[in-house]
Scaffold this motif. Structure first.
Motif, mmCIF file in Angstrom:
data_model
loop_
_atom_site.group_PDB
_atom_site.id
_atom_site.type_symbol
_atom_site.label_atom_id
_atom_site.label_comp_id
_atom_site.label_asym_id
_atom_site.label_seq_id
_atom_site.Cartn_x
_atom_site.Cartn_y
_atom_site.Cartn_z
ATOM 1 N N GLU A 118 0.837 -1.197 0.000
ATOM 2 C CA GLU A 118 0.000 0.000 0.000
ATOM 3 C C GLU A 118 0.875 1.251 0.000
ATOM 4 O OE1 GLU A 118 -2.192 -0.534 3.541
ATOM 5 O OE2 GLU A 118 -3.576 -2.027 2.701
ATOM 6 N N PRO A 119 0.581 2.247 -0.832
ATOM 7 C CA PRO A 119 1.378 3.484 -0.835
ATOM 8 C C PRO A 119 1.385 4.126 0.542
ATOM 9 C CG PRO A 119 -0.094 3.406 -2.736
ATOM 10 C CD PRO A 119 -0.511 2.289 -1.833
ATOM 11 N N LYS A 120 2.576 4.476 1.004
ATOM 12 C CA LYS A 120 2.729 5.109 2.317
ATOM 13 C C LYS A 120 2.826 6.617 2.100
ATOM 14 C CE LYS A 120 3.051 1.009 4.180
ATOM 15 N NZ LYS A 120 2.695 0.239 2.988
ATOM 16 N N ARG A 121 1.800 7.356 2.509
ATOM 17 C CA ARG A 121 1.693 8.781 2.205
ATOM 18 C C ARG A 121 2.169 9.630 3.377
ATOM 19 N NH1 ARG A 121 -1.765 9.274 -2.246
ATOM 20 N NH2 ARG A 121 -2.699 7.282 -2.856
ATOM 21 N N ILE A 122 3.005 10.600 3.079
ATOM 22 C CA ILE A 122 3.498 11.530 4.085
ATOM 23 C C ILE A 122 3.101 12.937 3.654
ATOM 24 C CG2 ILE A 122 5.545 12.474 5.210
ATOM 25 C CD1 ILE A 122 6.899 9.792 4.779
ATOM 26 N N GLY A 123 2.359 13.624 4.522
ATOM 27 C CA GLY A 123 1.858 14.953 4.185
ATOM 28 C C GLY A 123 0.364 15.024 4.435
ATOM 29 N N LEU A 124 -0.335 15.830 3.703
ATOM 30 C CA LEU A 124 -1.784 15.935 3.856
ATOM 31 C C LEU A 124 -2.455 14.721 3.236
ATOM 32 C CD1 LEU A 124 -2.228 19.698 2.944
ATOM 33 C CD2 LEU A 124 -2.032 18.675 5.217
ATOM 34 N N ALA A 125 -3.604 14.352 3.800
ATOM 35 C CA ALA A 125 -4.284 13.135 3.361
ATOM 36 C C ALA A 125 -4.626 13.166 1.880
ATOM 37 C CB ALA A 125 -5.551 12.929 4.200
ATOM 38 N N ASP A 126 -5.099 14.316 1.390
ATOM 39 C CA ASP A 126 -5.504 14.388 -0.010
ATOM 40 C C ASP A 126 -4.448 15.042 -0.907
ATOM 41 O OD1 ASP A 126 -5.741 16.868 1.079
ATOM 42 O OD2 ASP A 126 -7.640 17.380 0.103
ATOM 43 N N HIS A 127 -3.298 15.381 -0.322
ATOM 44 C CA HIS A 127 -2.237 15.987 -1.116
ATOM 45 C C HIS A 127 -0.881 15.654 -0.488
ATOM 46 C CE1 HIS A 127 -1.228 18.968 -4.292
ATOM 47 N NE2 HIS A 127 -0.128 19.079 -3.576
ATOM 48 N N PRO A 128 -0.482 14.385 -0.532
ATOM 49 C CA PRO A 128 0.793 13.988 0.088
ATOM 50 C C PRO A 128 1.981 14.579 -0.656
ATOM 51 C CG PRO A 128 -0.108 12.190 -1.198
ATOM 52 C CD PRO A 128 -1.167 13.252 -1.168
ATOM 53 N N CYS A 129 3.004 14.970 0.088
ATOM 54 C CA CYS A 129 4.224 15.493 -0.510
ATOM 55 C C CYS A 129 5.225 14.382 -0.814
ATOM 56 C CB CYS A 129 4.872 16.517 0.430
ATOM 57 S SG CYS A 129 3.907 18.022 0.620
ATOM 58 N N LEU A 130 5.043 13.252 -0.159
ATOM 59 C CA LEU A 130 5.955 12.136 -0.373
ATOM 60 C C LEU A 130 5.163 10.846 -0.278
ATOM 61 C CD1 LEU A 130 8.921 11.125 -0.679
ATOM 62 C CD2 LEU A 130 9.057 11.106 1.821
ATOM 63 N N ILE A 131 5.354 9.967 -1.245
ATOM 64 C CA ILE A 131 4.690 8.664 -1.246
ATOM 65 C C ILE A 131 5.758 7.591 -1.378
ATOM 66 C CG2 ILE A 131 2.995 7.166 -2.352
ATOM 67 C CD1 ILE A 131 1.626 9.629 -3.460
ATOM 68 N N VAL A 132 5.809 6.683 -0.415
ATOM 69 C CA VAL A 132 6.765 5.581 -0.440
ATOM 70 C C VAL A 132 6.049 4.348 -0.973
ATOM 71 C CG1 VAL A 132 8.310 4.125 0.921
ATOM 72 C CG2 VAL A 132 8.035 6.548 1.496
ATOM 73 N N CYS A 133 6.519 3.848 -2.090
ATOM 74 C CA CYS A 133 5.909 2.676 -2.730
ATOM 75 C C CYS A 133 6.976 1.604 -2.931
ATOM 76 C CB CYS A 133 5.286 3.051 -4.079
ATOM 77 S SG CYS A 133 3.916 4.215 -3.966
ATOM 78 N N PRO A 134 7.204 0.751 -1.943
ATOM 79 C CA PRO A 134 8.261 -0.258 -2.072
ATOM 80 C C PRO A 134 7.885 -1.365 -3.047
ATOM 81 C CG PRO A 134 7.053 -0.587 -0.034
ATOM 82 C CD PRO A 134 6.525 0.685 -0.636
ATOM 83 N N ILE A 135 8.897 -2.041 -3.550
ATOM 84 C CA ILE A 135 8.694 -3.282 -4.292
ATOM 85 C C ILE A 135 8.639 -4.393 -3.252
ATOM 86 C CG2 ILE A 135 9.723 -4.871 -5.960
ATOM 87 C CD1 ILE A 135 11.074 -2.416 -7.220
ATOM 88 N N VAL A 136 7.615 -5.215 -3.307
ATOM 89 C CA VAL A 136 7.384 -6.191 -2.246
ATOM 90 C C VAL A 136 7.413 -7.613 -2.790
ATOM 91 C CG1 VAL A 136 5.809 -6.948 -0.425
ATOM 92 C CG2 VAL A 136 5.987 -4.510 -0.984
#
Length: 288
Positions: A118-136
Motif C-alpha cells: 500500500e502506498p505510504k503517504r506523508i503529508g496531507l491526506a488528499d495531497h501527500p508530498c511524499l509517497i513511499v511505494c516499495p517493491i514487495v
C-alpha cells in the motif's frame, strides 16, 4: 534565518493560527485547523547521532556509468512506524550515492505483504508530498522452490523463495534445495546468499534449520559462516543480559526497545548498553 525574522514569523503564526489553513483552502487542499503554531529552527542537521540500520544496501553500476541503489528490508508484520524509516533510507541513499534508490521489502505472510504494497503517504491526506511505494516480495508472488535442480538454475530466486516462504510447511525442503544450490556458485556469492538467508529468516524454526544445514555441510566458506554464528551468538547473549538487568531493576521495556536491543550485533555497542543498564532510569536512556 536571522533571529529577528524567526521571531517575527513566530509572532505572525502565533496570532494567526489559521493562516496556513486559508492559504491551503485557496488551492482546494484541506489543512487541519490548528490552535497553536510554533516556528521551529530551519537547521535540519542532526547533531545527536541517531542509529538507523536497514538490512542490506546494494549499489549497482552499469558498464556505461549509471548507478542504482537497492535497499533490502525484511518485514515480519505490519508496522506503520517503519514508514518514516523507509522514507529516510530512500532519501539518504539517494543523496549519498546521487542516483535512484529502490526499496525492496521481503515479507513472510500475505497480510504483511499486502500492507507493505500500500502506498505510504506523508503529508496531507488528499495531497501527500511524499509517497513511499516499495517493491514487495511475499509468499503470494514468489514461487516455492523445493526442487534442488530448479534451485540450481537460479540460486538468488531460491534464496527469495526461502525468505518469503519461511512460515510454509515446505520450508525445510526449500532450505535444503537452496543448500544444494549454494555448491553451484562461487565462494563469495555462496557466502553472501547464506548470510542474507540467515538475516532474512528472522527468529524461528526456519533459521534453526538453516543454521543446522550450514554447519553440517562441508562448504568452502564454512569457517567464515561459523565465525558469523559465533559473533552473533555472543551479541545475542549480551543483548539478553541487558534486558535481564532492566527487568530485575523493574524498568519497563517497550517492544520497540526490545527489538532494537535484540537486533543489535555490534558487541562494543552492546557492552556500552550493558554498562548503562545498571544506572538508567528508563530503557530509552540506554541509547543516549
Amino acid at each position: 534565518m536571522p533571529s529577528s525574522q524567526h521571531e517575527a514569523l513566530h509572532r505572525i503564526f502565533r496570532d494567526n493560527p489559521g493562516l496556513f489553513s486559508h492559504a491551503f483552502k485557496m488551492l482546494n487542499i484541506d489543512f487541519p485547523a490548528s490552535c497553536e503554531v510554533a516556528v521551529v529552527d530551519t537547521d535540519l542537521t542532526e547533531i545527536k547521532p541517531i542509529e538507523r540500520r536497514c538490512d542490506t544496501v546494494m549499489l549497482f553500476k552499469t558498464p556505461w556509468g549509471s548507478k542504482q541503489v537497492v535497499i533490502s528490508e525484511s518485514q515480519m508484520r505490519p508496522n506503520d512506524d517503519k514508514i518514516a524509516a523507509w522514507a529516510y533510507y530512500l532519501s539518504y541513499t539517494h543523496i549519498k550515492f546521487e542516483c535512484p534508490a529502490v526499496l525492496l521489502v521481503i515479507c513472510q505472510d500475505k497480510d504483511t505483504a499486502k500492507w507493505a504494497r500500500e502506498p505510504k503517504r506523508i503529508g496531507l491526506a488528499d495531497h501527500p508530498c511524499l509517497i513511499v511505494c516499495p517493491i514487495v516480495l511475499g509468499p503470494d508472488n514468489v514461487p516455492q522452490i523445493n526442487d534442488p535442480a530448479e534451485a540450481c538454475k537460479d540460486v538468488v530466486l531460491a534464496m527469495f523463495s526461502a525468505l518469503t516462504h519461511a512460515r510454509s510447511p515446505k520450508v525445510n525442503a526449500i532450505l535444503e534445495a537452496l543448500d544444494v544450490a549454494l555448491n553451484t556458485v562461487d565462494t563469495d556469492t555462496a557466502q553472501y546468499i547464506a548470510e542474507q538467508t540467515e538475516i532474512g529468516l528472522g527468529a524461528g524454526l526456519a533459521r534453526q534449520t538453516w543454521r543446522r544445514l550450514m554447519t553440517m555441510q562441508n562448504y568452502r566458506f564454512k569457517s567464515e559462516f561459523a565465525e558469523i554464528l559465533r559473533s552473533e551468538g555472543e551479541a545475542r547473549g549480551e543483548a539478553k543480559s541487558v534486558l535481564r538487568i532492566l527487568k530485575r531493576r523493574g524498568i519497563p521495556v517497550t517492544e520497540s526497545v526490545q527489538e532494537r536491543i535484540l537486533g543489535c550485533t555490534d558487541l562494543a555497542l552492546l557492552e556500552t548498553w550493558l554498562d548503562r543498564s545498571f544506572e538508567v532510569t528508563t530503557a530509552e536512556e540506554l541509547f543516549d
